[in-house]
Enzyme design. Structure first.
Site, short mmCIF file in Angstrom:
data_model
loop_
_atom_site.label_atom_id
_atom_site.label_comp_id
_atom_site.label_asym_id
_atom_site.label_seq_id
_atom_site.Cartn_x
_atom_site.Cartn_y
_atom_site.Cartn_z
N TYR A 113 0.85 -1.18 0.00
CA TYR A 113 0.00 0.00 0.00
C TYR A 113 0.89 1.23 0.00
CZ TYR A 113 -4.01 2.96 1.37
OH TYR A 113 -5.00 3.91 1.42
N LYS A 145 -1.45 -1.33 -4.03
CA LYS A 145 -2.42 -0.25 -4.15
C LYS A 145 -1.64 1.06 -4.23
CE LYS A 145 -6.20 2.16 -1.81
NZ LYS A 145 -6.95 2.33 -0.54
#
Length: 297
Positions: free
Chosen positions: A137, A165
């Site tokens: 992330y 992400k």
């Protein structure tokens, strides 16, 4: 060729949660929202992220949220569970909880602080040993750590790290990832609500968005239009939700705007947990106007 055990495609709302009058987690409302979002065509849910106020949830509540989402989804779709923490040992506990609760993957925010590149690699190596697919992330605005292409090149080699992400908003970074890894099955999610169309145009096939709590059909329409080469339609829909995204995606007091929007649409919601405050009443008319522009009201 770099090959991963699982590849994610489609839309994964960054699921918001509601609370009951006694401030307990509203699991029935969560299930209702999951069923609604899945019926719109979402590929799964991202549970326990910042939109889901994970920082305000206890460890037990995080587990309960995953289990409730799974119960609502049944055998359909996949669950990505947020499991990031500032220390490696705590992160491992959260990732293990996610695995045990039935999540299909864990979304792991980089540890906050002055972590060296070597420390970052060792952190993710230790987390990946839990044995569940790990999604990096990249959110430098929250962590102070930017996963550059050089860092990504190292981290993506870790077994069980299956993708990332990307929320920094760097289109050059996304483009470079797809240039280098476009022929592999790594999963690259865009998490920047205001860059949905540009990210899809560059090559993204998976999305984790807070906006999808409010406008899942519109986001899916953009995805499908890009997939079909209909950029004109993709632009039209993107333009229609851009004002909404700007209002509900504001980092100040997040995710109060999303919760108010879901409430206005008649689905289960609530005020956020302190210290996040409800959306100020003088901002609600502007939110209503953006919902009308998006065709939601």
């Amino acid at each position: 060729m770099l090959t991963k055990s699982i590849e994610f495609k489609g839309l994964y709302p960054a699921l918001m949660v509601g609370f009951n009058a006694d401030n307990t987690l509203d699991l029935e409302g969560l299930k209702e929202n999951v069923k609604y979002l899945m019926a719109q065509g979402c590929a799964g849910m991202c549970v326990n992220g910042s939109t889901g106020e994970a920082a305000a949830l206890t460890r037990e509540e995080r587990v309960a949220a995953i289990k409730a989402a799974r119960e609502a989804m049944g055998t359909e779709g996949t669950i990505i569970a947020g499991a990031g923490a500032s220390m490696t040992a705590q992160t491992i506990e959260l990732v293990q909880d996610a695995k045990d609760a039935g999540a299909d993957a864990a979304l792991v925010l980089s540890p906050i602080g002055n972590t060296t590149d070597e420390g970052l690699v060792k952190h993710y190596e230790a987390v990946a040993e839990v044995g569940i697919p790990i999604v990096l992330y990249n959110h430098p605005g929250a962590t102070g750590i930017d996963i550059t292409i050089e860092k990504f090149d190292r981290l993506i080699q870790i077994p069980n790290v299956i993708g990332m992400k990307e929320t920094s908003g760097s289109m050059p970074l996304l483009a470079e990832i797809f240039r280098k890894y476009g022929d592999t099955n790594i999963s690259i999610f865009t998490g920047a609500d205001d860059l949905t169309l540009p990210a899809l145009a560059v090559g993204a096939k998976a999305i984790i968005l807070a906006t999808a709590n409010v406008a899942p059909k519109q986001v899916l329409d953009i995805m499908n239009a890009v997939e079909n080469g209909d950029i004109k339609k993709a632009r039209e829909v993107y333009y229609s939700i851009a004002p909404l995204t700007s209002v509900i995606g504001a980092e100040d007091n997040f995710p109060a705007g999303i919760k108010k929007a879901v409430e206005l649409l008649g689905r289960p919601s609530s005020d956020p947990r302190m210290p996040i405050l409800p959306m100020p009443e003088d901002q609600v008319p502007g939110l209503v106007e953006t919902l009308k522009i998006a065709g939601l009201l």
